[in-house]
Design a protein around this motif. Sequence first.
Motif, PDB file in Angstrom:
ATOM      1  N   VAL A 177       0.840  -1.200   0.000  1.00 53.92           N
ATOM      2  CA  VAL A 177       0.000   0.000   0.000  1.00 53.92           C
ATOM      3  C   VAL A 177       0.877   1.252   0.000  1.00 53.92           C
ATOM      4  O   VAL A 177       0.630   2.202  -0.764  1.00 53.92           O
ATOM      5  N   ALA A 178       1.896   1.257   0.845  1.00 56.40           N
ATOM      6  CA  ALA A 178       2.798   2.409   0.893  1.00 56.40           C
ATOM      7  C   ALA A 178       3.493   2.611  -0.453  1.00 56.40           C
ATOM      8  O   ALA A 178       3.597   3.743  -0.951  1.00 56.40           O
ATOM      9  N   ASN A 179       3.941   1.530  -1.062  1.00 53.30           N
ATOM     10  CA  ASN A 179       4.682   1.655  -2.319  1.00 53.30           C
ATOM     11  C   ASN A 179       3.809   2.089  -3.482  1.00 53.30           C
ATOM     12  O   ASN A 179       4.249   2.855  -4.341  1.00 53.30           O
ATOM     13  N   ILE A 180       2.553   1.638  -3.523  1.00 52.55           N
ATOM     14  CA  ILE A 180       1.709   2.054  -4.641  1.00 52.55           C
ATOM     15  C   ILE A 180       1.303   3.517  -4.489  1.00 52.55           C
ATOM     16  O   ILE A 180       1.111   4.227  -5.481  1.00 52.55           O
ATOM     17  N   GLU A 181       1.187   4.000  -3.259  1.00 45.06           N
ATOM     18  CA  GLU A 181       0.918   5.423  -3.065  1.00 45.06           C
ATOM     19  C   GLU A 181       2.130   6.266  -3.461  1.00 45.06           C
ATOM     20  O   GLU A 181       1.978   7.326  -4.081  1.00 45.06           O
ATOM     21  N   LEU A 182       3.307   5.796  -3.139  1.00 49.30           N
ATOM     22  CA  LEU A 182       4.513   6.486  -3.602  1.00 49.30           C
ATOM     23  C   LEU A 182       4.586   6.465  -5.130  1.00 49.30           C
ATOM     24  O   LEU A 182       4.971   7.457  -5.759  1.00 49.30           O
ATOM     25  N   ALA A 183       4.207   5.333  -5.722  1.00 46.47           N
ATOM     26  CA  ALA A 183       4.257   5.203  -7.182  1.00 46.47           C
ATOM     27  C   ALA A 183       3.355   6.217  -7.870  1.00 46.47           C
ATOM     28  O   ALA A 183       3.699   6.737  -8.929  1.00 46.47           O
ATOM     29  N   CYS A 184       2.200   6.511  -7.288  1.00 44.19           N
ATOM     30  CA  CYS A 184       1.265   7.429  -7.945  1.00 44.19           C
ATOM     31  C   CYS A 184       1.562   8.886  -7.627  1.00 44.19           C
ATOM     32  O   CYS A 184       0.957   9.785  -8.217  1.00 44.19           O
ATOM     33  N   GLY A 185       2.491   9.135  -6.709  1.00 42.87           N
ATOM     34  CA  GLY A 185       2.859  10.510  -6.401  1.00 42.87           C
ATOM     35  C   GLY A 185       2.386  11.000  -5.050  1.00 42.87           C
ATOM     36  O   GLY A 185       2.648  12.147  -4.671  1.00 42.87           O
ATOM     37  N   ALA A 186       1.700  10.149  -4.300  1.00 46.46           N
ATOM     38  CA  ALA A 186       1.252  10.523  -2.958  1.00 46.46           C
ATOM     39  C   ALA A 186       2.352  10.241  -1.935  1.00 46.46           C
ATOM     40  O   ALA A 186       3.389   9.651  -2.262  1.00 46.46           O
ATOM     41  N   ARG A 187       2.102  10.652  -0.703  1.00 40.75           N
ATOM     42  CA  ARG A 187       3.056  10.435   0.395  1.00 40.75           C
ATOM     43  C   ARG A 187       2.349   9.662   1.505  1.00 40.75           C
ATOM     44  O   ARG A 187       1.476  10.187   2.171  1.00 40.75           O
ATOM     45  N   PRO A 188       2.728   8.387   1.711  1.00 37.07           N
ATOM     46  CA  PRO A 188       2.043   7.580   2.721  1.00 37.07           C
ATOM     47  C   PRO A 188       2.653   7.729   4.118  1.00 37.07           C
ATOM     48  O   PRO A 188       3.856   7.958   4.271  1.00 37.07           O
TER      49      PRO A 188
END
Length: 310
Positions: free
Chosen positions: A27-38
Motif C-alpha cells: 500500500v505504501a509503495n503504490i501510493e509512492l508510485a502514484c505521487g502521494a506520500r504515505p
Amino acid sequence: MNNFIEKLKSRSPLIHNITNMVTINDVANIELACGARPIMAMAPQEMDEVTGICDGLNLNIGTPSEERFEAMRIAARMAAKKNIPIVLDLVGVGVSRFRMDFVMSLLDEVHVDVIKGNLSEVKAVMEHGRCDGGVEVTDTADESDAKALACGAALRYGCICVITGETDYVAELCDEADCYDNNERSRMSTDAMCTGVVNAVASDADGYMHNHRVGSITGGHPMMKRVTGTGCMLSGLICAFVAADCDDKYGAVTAALSCMKRAGGLAASDMAECGRGTNSCHFIKPGNASYRDRLIDAVYHICDGDYELM
C-alpha cells in the motif's frame, strides 16, 4: 482522466493509512508510485496528531484488533472534524461479528466518503450478513443487480460506493442537475475502460426516488487475483486520488479504478513479454511475485505520463 493524475502529481497528498498488516508495504509503495506520500501510523496515542496533518485517511479492516479499531475511531473522528476524506475498505466484513460491529458503529458515528468492497462484502454490510468465503466473493449478481446494490449503499450511507470485481462499479447519490453536469464532464474525460456513466433513479425503503450517478470500469487481468493485497493497494490509490481532488470525488474514484485496471493489464503484458525472451537470465519464469512488482511499476509509469489511461 489524466487531469486527475496531474492534480495528484502536483499536490502530492499525505495519506494516513491504517491498513491490513499483510499488505502494508505494498500500500505504501503504490501510493509512492502514484505521487502521494504515505504514512502508516497505527498507535491510538498519536492518531489525532497524525491524521490532523494529513490530506486523506485510508481505513482497512483486514487484520482487526481492539487497538487497531480504536486507532481507526480516533483517526476517523479527527478526519471528520477537519473535513479530511475517508476511505473505508470492508475487507472480510462479514467474516465475524467483531468486524461487522465495528463497521456499523463507525458508519453511525462519522461520515465516510468512500466505502469499498467486493460484492459479498458490500452485500454483507447492507444485509448485516456473513461472508462465508472469508475475503473472497461468494455471491453473484448481474450488472443491473450490482449497480442497484452500489446505489443502495451510496444512498444509505451518503457516500460513494465501490464494488470491485472483474468489472468495478461505482455509484454516488446526487441531485438531478449535478448528476447531468458531472456526467457530461465524465463522458468528455473518460477512456474506453470506463463505461456506463449514467443516471440511475432508485427508491428508498419509504418509496422516495433518488438520483444516482453510476459507472462501470472494465480491464485488469486475472493475475490480479493471484496477488494478495491488490484490493488493499486499490484503496490506498483511491484515497490518494480523492485527497488530490475533493471537488470531484466521484471522478477521482473512477480515475483511481481506471488506473488500477490499466496497470493490471500492462503488468501482465510486460510479464508475458519477459517470459518470451530467449536470452533471459531468469531460471524461473515470472510468476505472481513478479506480477506484484510490475503492477506497482505500471502505476508509477501511468502516473508519470508514460502510458495513457486507455
